[in-house]
Design a protein around this motif. Structure first.
Motif, mmCIF file in Angstrom:
data_model
loop_
_atom_site.group_PDB
_atom_site.id
_atom_site.type_symbol
_atom_site.label_atom_id
_atom_site.label_comp_id
_atom_site.label_asym_id
_atom_site.label_seq_id
_atom_site.Cartn_x
_atom_site.Cartn_y
_atom_site.Cartn_z
ATOM 1 N N GLY A 166 0.813 -1.206 0.000
ATOM 2 C CA GLY A 166 0.000 0.000 0.000
ATOM 3 C C GLY A 166 0.848 1.259 0.000
ATOM 4 N N LYS A 167 1.895 1.245 0.792
ATOM 5 C CA LYS A 167 2.800 2.400 0.867
ATOM 6 C C LYS A 167 3.485 2.635 -0.471
ATOM 7 C CE LYS A 167 6.664 4.248 3.597
ATOM 8 N NZ LYS A 167 7.630 3.963 4.684
ATOM 9 N N SER A 168 3.922 1.556 -1.130
ATOM 10 C CA SER A 168 4.618 1.692 -2.417
ATOM 11 C C SER A 168 3.701 2.220 -3.507
ATOM 12 C CB SER A 168 5.201 0.337 -2.844
ATOM 13 O OG SER A 168 4.184 -0.544 -3.302
ATOM 14 N N LEU A 169 2.384 1.983 -3.342
ATOM 15 C CA LEU A 169 1.415 2.437 -4.342
ATOM 16 C C LEU A 169 0.804 3.789 -3.985
ATOM 17 C CD1 LEU A 169 -0.421 -0.975 -4.893
ATOM 18 C CD2 LEU A 169 1.075 0.175 -6.545
ATOM 19 N N GLY A 170 1.202 4.350 -2.848
ATOM 20 C CA GLY A 170 0.682 5.637 -2.425
ATOM 21 C C GLY A 170 -0.750 5.589 -1.936
ATOM 22 N N CYS A 171 -1.177 4.449 -1.397
ATOM 23 C CA CYS A 171 -2.553 4.302 -0.911
ATOM 24 C C CYS A 171 -2.748 5.061 0.399
ATOM 25 C CB CYS A 171 -2.888 2.829 -0.676
ATOM 26 S SG CYS A 171 -2.890 1.837 -2.170
ATOM 27 N N GLU A 172 -3.937 5.615 0.581
ATOM 28 C CA GLU A 172 -4.272 6.275 1.839
ATOM 29 C C GLU A 172 -4.846 5.301 2.851
ATOM 30 O OE1 GLU A 172 -6.894 9.481 0.994
ATOM 31 O OE2 GLU A 172 -5.389 10.655 -0.092
ATOM 32 N N THR A 173 -5.404 4.169 2.348
ATOM 33 C CA THR A 173 -6.068 3.205 3.217
ATOM 34 C C THR A 173 -5.685 1.787 2.830
ATOM 35 O OG1 THR A 173 -7.977 4.681 3.454
ATOM 36 C CG2 THR A 173 -8.315 2.370 4.035
ATOM 37 N N VAL A 174 -5.491 0.932 3.823
ATOM 38 C CA VAL A 174 -5.320 -0.510 3.613
ATOM 39 C C VAL A 174 -6.356 -1.215 4.479
ATOM 40 C CG1 VAL A 174 -3.816 -2.511 3.980
ATOM 41 C CG2 VAL A 174 -2.870 -0.392 3.027
ATOM 42 N N ASP A 228 1.750 7.138 6.940
ATOM 43 C CA ASP A 228 0.490 7.868 7.139
ATOM 44 C C ASP A 228 -0.668 7.165 6.434
ATOM 45 O OD1 ASP A 228 -1.074 9.848 8.229
ATOM 46 O OD2 ASP A 228 -0.740 11.276 6.603
ATOM 47 N N ILE A 229 -0.739 5.851 6.614
ATOM 48 C CA ILE A 229 -1.790 5.027 6.009
ATOM 49 C C ILE A 229 -2.824 4.678 7.073
ATOM 50 C CG2 ILE A 229 -2.302 2.764 4.976
ATOM 51 C CD1 ILE A 229 0.523 2.859 3.738
ATOM 52 N N VAL A 230 -4.090 4.890 6.763
ATOM 53 C CA VAL A 230 -5.163 4.485 7.664
ATOM 54 C C VAL A 230 -5.456 3.011 7.455
ATOM 55 C CG1 VAL A 230 -7.603 4.771 8.241
ATOM 56 C CG2 VAL A 230 -6.196 6.778 7.761
ATOM 57 N N LEU A 231 -5.499 2.247 8.545
ATOM 58 C CA LEU A 231 -5.823 0.829 8.480
ATOM 59 C C LEU A 231 -7.284 0.636 8.880
ATOM 60 C CD1 LEU A 231 -2.655 -0.597 10.277
ATOM 61 C CD2 LEU A 231 -3.052 -0.437 7.827
ATOM 62 N N GLU A 232 -7.989 -0.201 8.140
ATOM 63 C CA GLU A 232 -9.366 -0.534 8.475
ATOM 64 C C GLU A 232 -9.446 -2.032 8.761
ATOM 65 O OE1 GLU A 232 -11.850 0.700 5.257
ATOM 66 O OE2 GLU A 232 -11.709 2.829 5.754
#
Length: 401
Positions: A166-174, A228-232
């Motif tokens: 997720g971080k490598s793809l620039g995702c805001e949420t995983v 700075d990724i939000v985890l759900e």
């Protein structure tokens, strides 16, 4: 709409029926226009045919001293099996999909078999497959070295895989899918009054994971915080439930005042702990601690007294610790079959009377407190293993909101 990384744990892919539920979730997000990367664990848990422990036993049953390199190779098969089956099921629904192993997905790791660390993720192959409209299914828990060796990331490694991707793809949420509706104030299997937490701060969840709560791997939490990724945390069998959001408090909840007034976040527990008491000088004990550090033996709850030093550790490391203590000819005592029960909350050391409340609660239940330690967000109690569940009940009841 954007790239979403979804991780499905072992219980979510344990059977074809469960995988159908996973396909339903993937299909619903795909219909909304999302690009999806799906990270999978091995099918099921200990005892299931393709679970990680089952695969390990295929080697250790014929050679108890099987090399970690070979164990990594056979362990990596679990995620490959679940990933290829899930990909085939998606294709059967006319949802274009492709499966990638960790190394094919660009996950580069250190060369430490069975407990490798991710050095970087090159997402070029993932992006290429996404550009072609495919759901990209990736084997969690694994990666590879620069010279092509397959490695695994240790227990809970699929969580780490998902966040790193997720971080490598620039995702805001995983999204992390499991078999519960979210993170709870205690393990619901032993605490019937446990409640779902709508949100948690990174540090709270990190402490929960470190102290024994089986929510998400600490490495994954640390990686999410740094990115700075939000985890759900969501339930595969109840996908409409909002679950628990993990991130920086101001970014994950509009009801910040509630967070500031919430004292108890959770009660975590961990068994198979031993307590060691050592009679030695501080100078000699410092040498002993250094030797344990060299052997990567993790100690916790270290208390220094004039005549005695006490600490707790995983019971599986006792033999190595005793070898070191005997080598230095010090007097020591070992108490096995202990457990750690930890109150995780806000400003514990700044709040008067917390330890007094804990002691009173344990006393009412006739539980002996063997040792304690605290920090800004935690208060850990060492008790006999037979008292662990009752300790969880007592502390949870005393501090539940």
């Amino acid at each position: 709409m954007g790239i979403i990384v979804q991780k499905f744990g072992g219980t979510s892919v344990a059977s074809i029926e469960k995988m159908n539920e996973v396909c339903n979730i993937i299909e619903s997000y795909k219909k909304k226009g999302n690009d999806l990367v799906v990270v999978v664990s091995a099918m099921g848990r200990k005892g299931d045919p393709y679970a990680t422990d089952t695969l390990i036993n295929l080697c250790t049953n014929v050679n108890k001293k099987s090399k970690k390199r070979e164990l990594d190779l056979i362990m990596s098969c679990g995620e490959i099996i679940s990933g290829t089956i899930l990909t085939s099921m998606l294709e059967g629904r006319n949802i274009p999909a492709v499966f990638l192993t960790g190394i094919q997905a660009g996950i580069l790791t250190t060369k430490i078999f069975s407990d490798s660390k991710i050095k970087e993720v090159n997402p070029s192959r993932i992006k290429r497959e996404l550009d072609e409209g495919k759901v990209v299914v990736i084997a969690g828990f694994q990666g590879g070295t620069e010279d092509g060796e397959i490695t695994t990331l240790g227990r809970g490694g699929s969580d780490t895989s998902a966040v790193a991707i997720g971080k490598s793809l620039g995702c805001e949420t995983v999204q992390i899918y499991t078999d519960v509706d979210g993170i709870m104030t205690a393990d619901p299997r032993i605490e019937p009054s446990a409640k779902i937490l709508d949100y948690c701060d990174y540090e709270e969840v990190f402490q929960m994971a470190e102290k024994g709560a089986k929510v998400i791997h600490p490495r994954a939490v640390e990686l999410a915080k740094n990115g700075d990724i939000v985890l759900e945390i969501k339930n595969t069998l109840n996908p409409t439930c909002k679950g628990t959001r993990i991130g920086l408090t101001r970014g994950i909840t509009s009801n910040y005042e509630d967070f500031k007034t919430r004292f108890m976040t959770a009660v975590a527990h961990k068994d198979n702990i031993a307590q060691v008491k050592v009679k030695s000088s501080e100078k000699l004990f410092s040498k002993i601690l250094t030797e344990m550090e060299v052997k990567h033996i993790n100690l916790d709850m270290i208390n220094f007294f004039t005549e005695e030093k006490a600490f707790a550790l995983d019971q599986n490391n006792i033999s190595e610790v005793e070898d070191i203590l005997q080598k230095h000819n010090v007097k020591y005592e070992v108490r096995k079959h202990c457990a750690k029960v930890t109150l995780i909350g806000s400003k514990i050391t700044e709040t008067p009377g917390v330890i007094a409340k804990v002691v009173r609660a344990l006393s009412k239940s006739n539980i002996t407190l063997l040792q304690s330690s605290d920090s800004y967000t935690c208060l850990t109690c060492l008790v006999r293993e037979e008292d662990m569940i009752e300790t969880v009940h007592a502390i949870h009841k005393e501090f539940e909101n």
